[in-house]
Design a protein around this motif. Structure first.
Motif, PDB file in Angstrom:
ATOM      1  N   GLY A  70       0.795  -1.212   0.000  1.00 45.06           N
ATOM      2  CA  GLY A  70       0.000   0.000   0.000  1.00 45.06           C
ATOM      3  C   GLY A  70       0.831   1.267   0.000  1.00 45.06           C
ATOM      4  N   SER A  71       0.111   2.390   0.062  1.00 47.22           N
ATOM      5  CA  SER A  71       0.779   3.696  -0.020  1.00 47.22           C
ATOM      6  C   SER A  71       0.678   4.473   1.278  1.00 47.22           C
ATOM      7  CB  SER A  71       0.136   4.519  -1.151  1.00 47.22           C
ATOM      8  OG  SER A  71       0.087   3.781  -2.353  1.00 47.22           O
ATOM      9  N   LEU A  72       0.369   3.793   2.389  1.00 45.34           N
ATOM     10  CA  LEU A  72       0.199   4.477   3.662  1.00 45.34           C
ATOM     11  C   LEU A  72       1.549   4.720   4.319  1.00 45.34           C
ATOM     12  CD1 LEU A  72      -2.808   2.408   5.118  1.00 45.34           C
ATOM     13  CD2 LEU A  72      -2.884   4.506   3.759  1.00 45.34           C
ATOM     14  N   ASN A  73       1.706   5.910   4.909  1.00 44.68           N
ATOM     15  CA  ASN A  73       2.911   6.170   5.695  1.00 44.68           C
ATOM     16  C   ASN A  73       2.749   5.530   7.071  1.00 44.68           C
ATOM     17  OD1 ASN A  73       1.383   7.954   7.349  1.00 44.68           O
ATOM     18  ND2 ASN A  73       1.810   9.663   5.935  1.00 44.68           N
ATOM     19  N   ASP A  74       3.770   5.633   7.907  1.00 44.12           N
ATOM     20  CA  ASP A  74       3.749   4.945   9.195  1.00 44.12           C
ATOM     21  C   ASP A  74       2.601   5.415  10.086  1.00 44.12           C
ATOM     22  OD1 ASP A  74       5.904   3.511   8.418  1.00 44.12           O
ATOM     23  OD2 ASP A  74       7.376   4.587   9.641  1.00 44.12           O
ATOM     24  N   GLU A  75       2.312   6.700  10.074  1.00 45.10           N
ATOM     25  CA  GLU A  75       1.234   7.223  10.909  1.00 45.10           C
ATOM     26  C   GLU A  75      -0.123   6.712  10.414  1.00 45.10           C
ATOM     27  OE1 GLU A  75      -0.731  11.495  12.330  1.00 45.10           O
ATOM     28  OE2 GLU A  75       1.078  11.451  11.084  1.00 45.10           O
ATOM     29  N   GLN A  76      -0.314   6.712   9.112  1.00 46.75           N
ATOM     30  CA  GLN A  76      -1.571   6.205   8.543  1.00 46.75           C
ATOM     31  C   GLN A  76      -1.716   4.704   8.790  1.00 46.75           C
ATOM     32  OE1 GLN A  76      -0.764   7.517   4.563  1.00 46.75           O
ATOM     33  NE2 GLN A  76      -2.134   9.284   4.717  1.00 46.75           N
ATOM     34  N   LEU A  77      -0.611   3.980   8.683  1.00 46.99           N
ATOM     35  CA  LEU A  77      -0.648   2.540   8.906  1.00 46.99           C
ATOM     36  C   LEU A  77      -1.012   2.230  10.360  1.00 46.99           C
ATOM     37  CD1 LEU A  77      -0.205   0.066   7.086  1.00 46.99           C
ATOM     38  CD2 LEU A  77       2.140  -0.060   7.953  1.00 46.99           C
ATOM     39  N   LEU A  78      -0.535   3.024  11.284  1.00 49.61           N
ATOM     40  CA  LEU A  78      -0.895   2.868  12.692  1.00 49.61           C
ATOM     41  C   LEU A  78      -2.395   3.081  12.894  1.00 49.61           C
ATOM     42  CD1 LEU A  78      -0.385   2.635  15.752  1.00 49.61           C
ATOM     43  CD2 LEU A  78       0.289   5.057  15.732  1.00 49.61           C
ATOM     44  N   LYS A  79      -2.924   4.124  12.286  1.00 54.37           N
ATOM     45  CA  LYS A  79      -4.364   4.393  12.423  1.00 54.37           C
ATOM     46  C   LYS A  79      -5.188   3.282  11.787  1.00 54.37           C
ATOM     47  CE  LYS A  79      -4.009   9.438  12.712  1.00 54.37           C
ATOM     48  NZ  LYS A  79      -4.342  10.730  12.065  1.00 54.37           N
ATOM     49  N   PHE A  80      -4.698   2.773  10.662  1.00 58.18           N
ATOM     50  CA  PHE A  80      -5.402   1.674  10.019  1.00 58.18           C
ATOM     51  C   PHE A  80      -5.416   0.444  10.929  1.00 58.18           C
ATOM     52  CE2 PHE A  80      -5.829  -2.086   7.426  1.00 58.18           C
ATOM     53  CZ  PHE A  80      -6.821  -1.741   6.521  1.00 58.18           C
ATOM     54  N   ALA A  81      -4.269   0.133  11.533  1.00 57.70           N
ATOM     55  CA  ALA A  81      -4.176  -1.021  12.430  1.00 57.70           C
ATOM     56  C   ALA A  81      -5.104  -0.851  13.629  1.00 57.70           C
ATOM     57  CB  ALA A  81      -2.735  -1.209  12.895  1.00 57.70           C
ATOM     58  N   TRP A 359       0.602 -12.241  -2.703  1.00 59.65           N
ATOM     59  CA  TRP A 359       1.530 -13.234  -3.256  1.00 59.65           C
ATOM     60  C   TRP A 359       1.930 -12.881  -4.687  1.00 59.65           C
ATOM     61  CZ3 TRP A 359       1.461 -17.027  -7.151  1.00 59.65           C
ATOM     62  CH2 TRP A 359       2.443 -18.026  -7.035  1.00 59.65           C
ATOM     63  N   ASN A 360       0.967 -12.338  -5.465  1.00 61.78           N
ATOM     64  CA  ASN A 360       1.244 -12.021  -6.870  1.00 61.78           C
ATOM     65  C   ASN A 360       2.024 -10.729  -7.050  1.00 61.78           C
ATOM     66  OD1 ASN A 360      -0.149 -13.814  -9.127  1.00 61.78           O
ATOM     67  ND2 ASN A 360      -1.488 -13.860  -7.311  1.00 61.78           N
ATOM     68  N   PHE A 361       1.837  -9.756  -6.161  1.00 60.74           N
ATOM     69  CA  PHE A 361       2.424  -8.436  -6.386  1.00 60.74           C
ATOM     70  C   PHE A 361       3.515  -8.067  -5.385  1.00 60.74           C
ATOM     71  CE2 PHE A 361      -1.704  -8.155  -8.464  1.00 60.74           C
ATOM     72  CZ  PHE A 361      -1.353  -7.618  -9.687  1.00 60.74           C
ATOM     73  N   ARG A 362       3.766  -8.901  -4.383  1.00 60.87           N
ATOM     74  CA  ARG A 362       4.809  -8.583  -3.412  1.00 60.87           C
ATOM     75  C   ARG A 362       6.169  -8.525  -4.106  1.00 60.87           C
ATOM     76  NH1 ARG A 362       8.283 -11.783  -0.389  1.00 60.87           N
ATOM     77  NH2 ARG A 362       9.148 -10.702   1.431  1.00 60.87           N
ATOM     78  N   GLY A 363       6.857  -7.441  -3.865  1.00 60.23           N
ATOM     79  CA  GLY A 363       8.161  -7.247  -4.490  1.00 60.23           C
ATOM     80  C   GLY A 363       8.095  -6.456  -5.771  1.00 60.23           C
ATOM     81  N   GLY A 364       6.865  -6.283  -6.307  1.00 61.81           N
ATOM     82  CA  GLY A 364       6.699  -5.473  -7.500  1.00 61.81           C
ATOM     83  C   GLY A 364       6.211  -4.080  -7.143  1.00 61.81           C
ATOM     84  N   GLU A 365       5.949  -3.294  -8.127  1.00 58.78           N
ATOM     85  CA  GLU A 365       5.502  -1.927  -7.908  1.00 58.78           C
ATOM     86  C   GLU A 365       4.085  -1.759  -8.443  1.00 58.78           C
ATOM     87  OE1 GLU A 365       6.930   0.535  -6.299  1.00 58.78           O
ATOM     88  OE2 GLU A 365       8.684  -0.696  -5.802  1.00 58.78           O
ATOM     89  N   LEU A 366       3.219  -1.164  -7.610  1.00 62.50           N
ATOM     90  CA  LEU A 366       1.890  -0.778  -8.057  1.00 62.50           C
ATOM     91  C   LEU A 366       1.974   0.702  -8.421  1.00 62.50           C
ATOM     92  CD1 LEU A 366      -0.293  -2.525  -5.325  1.00 62.50           C
ATOM     93  CD2 LEU A 366       0.092  -3.288  -7.665  1.00 62.50           C
ATOM     94  N   ASP A 367       2.179   0.963  -9.704  1.00 55.56           N
ATOM     95  CA  ASP A 367       2.478   2.327 -10.134  1.00 55.56           C
ATOM     96  C   ASP A 367       1.251   3.063 -10.667  1.00 55.56           C
ATOM     97  OD1 ASP A 367       2.117   0.844 -12.361  1.00 55.56           O
ATOM     98  OD2 ASP A 367       4.037   1.302 -13.299  1.00 55.56           O
ATOM     99  N   THR A 368       0.051   2.601 -10.264  1.00 57.77           N
ATOM    100  CA  THR A 368      -1.164   3.237 -10.779  1.00 57.77           C
ATOM    101  C   THR A 368      -1.807   4.170  -9.770  1.00 57.77           C
ATOM    102  OG1 THR A 368      -2.392   1.265 -10.097  1.00 57.77           O
ATOM    103  CG2 THR A 368      -1.711   1.396 -12.406  1.00 57.77           C
ATOM    104  N   GLY A 369      -1.097   4.543  -8.718  1.00 53.19           N
ATOM    105  CA  GLY A 369      -1.647   5.514  -7.791  1.00 53.19           C
ATOM    106  C   GLY A 369      -1.549   5.074  -6.351  1.00 53.19           C
ATOM    107  N   THR A 370      -2.197   5.850  -5.469  1.00 50.25           N
ATOM    108  CA  THR A 370      -2.194   5.590  -4.038  1.00 50.25           C
ATOM    109  C   THR A 370      -3.183   4.470  -3.716  1.00 50.25           C
ATOM    110  OG1 THR A 370      -1.696   7.916  -3.603  1.00 50.25           O
ATOM    111  CG2 THR A 370      -2.550   6.615  -1.770  1.00 50.25           C
TER     112      THR A 370
END
Length: 624
Positions: A70-81, A359-370
Motif C-alpha cells: 500500500g501507499s500508507l505512511n507509518d502514521e496512517q498505517l498505525l491508524k489503520f491497524a 503473493w502475486n504483487f509482493r516485491g513489484g511496484e503498483l504504479d497506478t496511484g495511491t
C-alpha cells in the motif's frame, strides 16, 4: 524478490499508547504466528490465517497488504491497524452448538414403504411411524393431521382410530366371531379397509367396549418430519425440518453436532416486508438461493441452511438485513479512526483474495496511484451504500477483488456496482467508478488515478441509523457539490424510487403509514397533509397495496433535486368538524366516503357520523 518478511504488530508501549512495531521474519509461517508469552502487549498482528502457525493474536490480512504493497505512511498505517483492532473486537453474534437429534416422524399412505423404511433405518433413527388413511396391524392409522413448525421442531396434531376401549374390553372374542367381513383380528386390530360399518361388533359387545367411530387425539413434538412417496402433505414444503424421500440425504446430513453462527440478522423495525398485505419488500427472500429465508409474520432466517453468502444483505434497501462479521455501523465507525487520503484507489477483497494479491504483487511496484486495501469477509454482502460512501469520502476508484473461480457467486455485488455506477454516471459523468477484477487481471482494471473533482468538500458524516437515511445524506451532499438537478434514467434496479399520489382520491385514512417502517411517508395531523420523502422510499409497494382508494401508484422518472430529499406534500384534506362542538375529528373526504358506502347499502345513520366520538355518544343517548 526479498526472502525477508515484515510483520506489522499493533501493541501498547510503556505509556499504554498504541504503537506499530515492524518486525523482520525469515520464515513465511512466522508472519502469521507470534508467541503470546513473548509479547503479551500485542493487540493485532498482520498476517494470513491460511499460512498456518499458532494464532495467539488477531490477524489482519489487510494490514499485511497495506504494509507491504500500500501507499500508507507509518502514521496512517498505525491508524489503520487501530481501526482494524476496534472492528475485529466489536464483532458480535450468537454462536452455539446444536447436538445430534435422531428423532424422526415418518408418515406414509403405504404400509409397505413404511415397513421398508423401518427395516433400513430403524437401527439408526428413533422413528415414530404413522400410516395415513390406510390400515395395517403394525401401525397407528391416522385419519387427519395438522403440522406446525418452529425453528427447531415440528408439532403434529393428529387423530388415530381407537375402536376398542381397553378398560372395558374383557377379550371375550364375540366381536371377531360376529364380524361378517372378518376384519377384527385376535390382536383387536380393525381392518377398516374391508369393514362395512355394519356395527354388529358394537351390538354384540356385552361391556360396550367397542365404538367403531371413536378416535383418539394425539400431539407429537419432534425434531423432523419425513413424508414417504406421494403422501399428501400440503402447505409445509420448504420448511427446514420437513423432508421428502428426495431430500432424505439433507436430513441425514443433520445427524451430527453442528456449530451455528447467526451472522445474518434482520432488524424488523426497519424491514419493509409486509405479511398482512402479502406485499412490500421481499428482495432478501428472492435473492437467497438456499431457501434460508421465509416470510411469515416477519422475515425468518434459518441459520442451519444459511451459507452466509451475503446476497440478502447487499440487496436490502433499508439495512434491516445485516452481516455481523462487518455490519454497517462498524463500517462507518472504521473511518473515525482511519481516514482515506483523497484520490486513493481502494481495493477490497476477502482474506483469500488479499492473500493472492499479496503473493502475486509482493516485491513489484503498483504504479497506478495511491492504494489502500480493505478486508471485507464476504464481498457479496457489500451494498451500494458502502461503495457510495467510499467514493465520497476520498476514493477515486474502487476495485473489488472477485472470488476466484466463483463468478456466479459475485452476482449480488455486481448489482451494487451497477447501481453505484449509474448514479455516478448521472452525477459526474463517471460511469465506471467501481469495478470488479480478478487478482491477475488487476493492473488493467485500475487505469488512471483521477480525483473526483466535483467534491470540493468530501463527505465526512459517520453517523448511521439506516441505509436510506445514509444514502439520502450522501447524495444530497453530492448534489450540493455539482449544483445541478439529476435525472436518473428508468431502470428496474434503480437505487432510488418514486410513487405518485392521486390527491383527489386520497381520503387521508393513513393506512399507508402503517406499512412504511422507513418513514418515507409521514402525516401532519394539524394540517391534514400526507407527505412523501423520495430519497427514503424503497419502492417496496406496500403502501400501494394497502391503499383502499387506489390513490397511490409507482412513479417512473426520478428527478434528484433538493426537494427529493425533503418531505413533499402529496395530499391535503379539508377538515371534518363536529356538528356539536366544532372539533376536527377527521377529513371531509373520509366522511363523504363513509356516506357513499352507507348510501349504497341503504343504511340509515340518523346523522350521527357528523359528530365527533364524544358528541356522538351524547347524541345516541338523547335519541333513545
Amino acid at each position: 524478490m526479498s526472502t525477508v518478511f515484515t510483520s506489522y504488530c499493533l501493541l501498547l508501549n510503556a505509556s499504554a499508547a498504541p504503537v506499530l512495531d515492524k518486525r523482520l521474519r525469515s520464515s513465511l509461517q512466522e508472519i502469521s504466528s507470534s508467541p503470546v508469552a513473548d509479547d503479551p502487549a500485542i493487540l493485532l498482528q498482520s498476517g494470513f490465517n491460511s499460512l498456518g502457525g499458532t494464532h495467539h493474536t488477531m490477524l489482519s490480512p489487510a494490514l499485511q497488504v497495506n504494509g507491504d504493497l500500500g501507499s500508507l505512511n507509518d502514521e496512517q498505517l498505525l491508524k489503520f491497524a487501530e481501526a482494524e483492532r476496534i472492528r475485529k473486537n466489536q464483532v458480535s453474534f450468537s454462536s452455539y452448538t446444536i447436538e445430534e437429534d435422531n428423532r424422526l416422524c415418518v408418515i406414509s399412505n403405504d404400509s409397505q414403504s413404511l415397513n421398508r423404511f423401518l427395516d433400513t433405518y430403524g437401527g439408526v433413527l428413533d422413528i415414530v411411524p404413522l400410516l395415513v388413511n390406510a390400515s395395517h396391524p403394525d401401525f397407528s392409522e391416522v385419519t387427519d393431521f395438522s403440522v406446525s413448525f418452529t425453528d427447531s421442531t415440528c408439532r403434529l396434531k393428529y387423530s388415530t382410530r381407537s375402536p376398542v376401549d381397553p378398560g372395558k374390553c374383557t377379550y371375550c372374542g364375540l366381536c371377531g366371531r360376529s364380524c361378517p367381513e372378518s376384519c377384527i383380528s385376535e390382536a383387536l386390530f380393525f381392518d377398516f379397509s374391508t369393514c362395512s360399518f355394519c356395527r354388529d361388533c358394537e351390538k354384540i359387545c356385552p361391556t360396550g367396549a367397542i365404538d367403531i367411530d371413536a378416535v383418539e387425539q394425539n400431539e407429537l413434538e419432534i425434531s423432523a418430519l419425513l413424508a414417504l412417496g406421494d403422501t399428501p402433505v400440503e402447505g409445509i414444503d420448504g420448511y427446514r425440518n420437513f423432508y421428502r424421500e428426495s431430500t432424505l440425504d439433507r436430513y441425514l446430513a443433520t445427524l451430527f453436532p453442528s456449530r451455528i453462527d447467526e451472522v445474518i440478522t434482520c432488524n424488523h423495525a426497519i424491514c419493509q416486508f409486509s405479511s398482512r398485505t402479502e406485499s412490500g419488500c421481499d428482495k432478501c427472500i428472492q435473492a437467497c438461493a438456499f431457501d434460508a429465508l421465509r416470510g411469515e409474520e416477519k422475515i425468518i432466517i434459518d441459520p442451519l441452511t444459511c451459507t452466509e453468502c451475503g446476497s440478502c444483505v447487499s440487496i436490502c434497501p433499508t439495512g434491516a438485513m445485516q452481516y455481523r462479521r462487518f455490519d454497517d455501523t462498524a463500517f462507518f465507525e472504521f473511518f473515525r479512526t482511519f481516514s482515506l487520503e483523497e484520490t486513493s484507489i481502494v481495493v477490497i477483497g476477502a482474506e483469500k483474495e488479499l492473500h493472492s494479491f499479496w503473493w502475486n504483487f509482493r516485491g513489484g511496484e503498483l504504479d497506478t496511484g495511491t492504494h489502500v486495501f480493505f478486508e471485507y469477509p464476504q464481498l457479496n454482502a457489500l451494498s451500494a451504500v458502502h461503495l457510495v460512501f467510499l467514493l465520497m469520502h476520498g476514493a477515486s476508484r474502487i476495485i473489488l477483488l472477485e472470488t476466484q473461480g466463483n463468478g456466479n457467486g459475485n452476482q449480488r455485488v455486481r448489482q451494487s456496482v451497477d447501481q453505484v455506477n449509474r448514479l455516478f454516471a448521472a452525477l459526474v459523468d463517471e460511469p465506471s467508478s467501481v469495478s470488479l477484477s480478478t487478482v491477475r487481471g488487476y493492473p488493467s482494471a485500475a487505469p488512471g488515478t483521477g480525483k473526483n473533482s466535483f467534491l470540493s468538500r468530501r463527505y465526512t458524516d459517520l453517523s448511521y441509523s439506516n441505509r436510506r437515511q445514509k444514502l439520502s445524506s450522501m447524495v444530497l451532499h453530492a448534489l450540493s457539490e455539482v449544483q445541478k438537478d439529476i435525472v436518473l434514467p428508468a431502470h428496474a434496479d434503480n437505487i432510488f424510487h418514486a410513487i405518485r399520489c392521486e390527491e383527489n382520491a386520497c381520503t387521508q385514512c393513513l393506512a399507508c403509514l402503517n406499512e412504511c417502517n422507513i418513514e418515507a411517508l409521514s402525516a401532519d395531523p394539524s394540517t391534514l397533509t400526507l407527505s412523501w420523502t423520495g430519497a427514503l422510499c424503497t419502492g417496496c409497494g406496500a403502501c400501494i397495496a394497502v391503499c383502499p382508494e387506489n390513490a397511490l401508484a409507482a412513479g417512473d422518472q426520478i428527478l434528484l433535486t433538493h426537494q427529493f430529499f425533503k418531505p413533499l406534500v402529496v395530499a391535503r384534506a379539508k377538515p371534518m368538524r363536529c356538528k356539536g362542538c366544532g372539533k376536527v375529528f377527521g377529513t371531509r373526504k373520509s366522511f363523504d366516503r363513509v356516506m357513499e358506502i352507507l348510501a349504497k347499502q341503504k343504511l340509515d345513520h340518523d346523522g350521527h357520523f357528523e359528530y365527533c366520538e364524544d358528541c356522538r355518544v351524547i347524541k345516541l343517548l338523547e335519541t333513545e
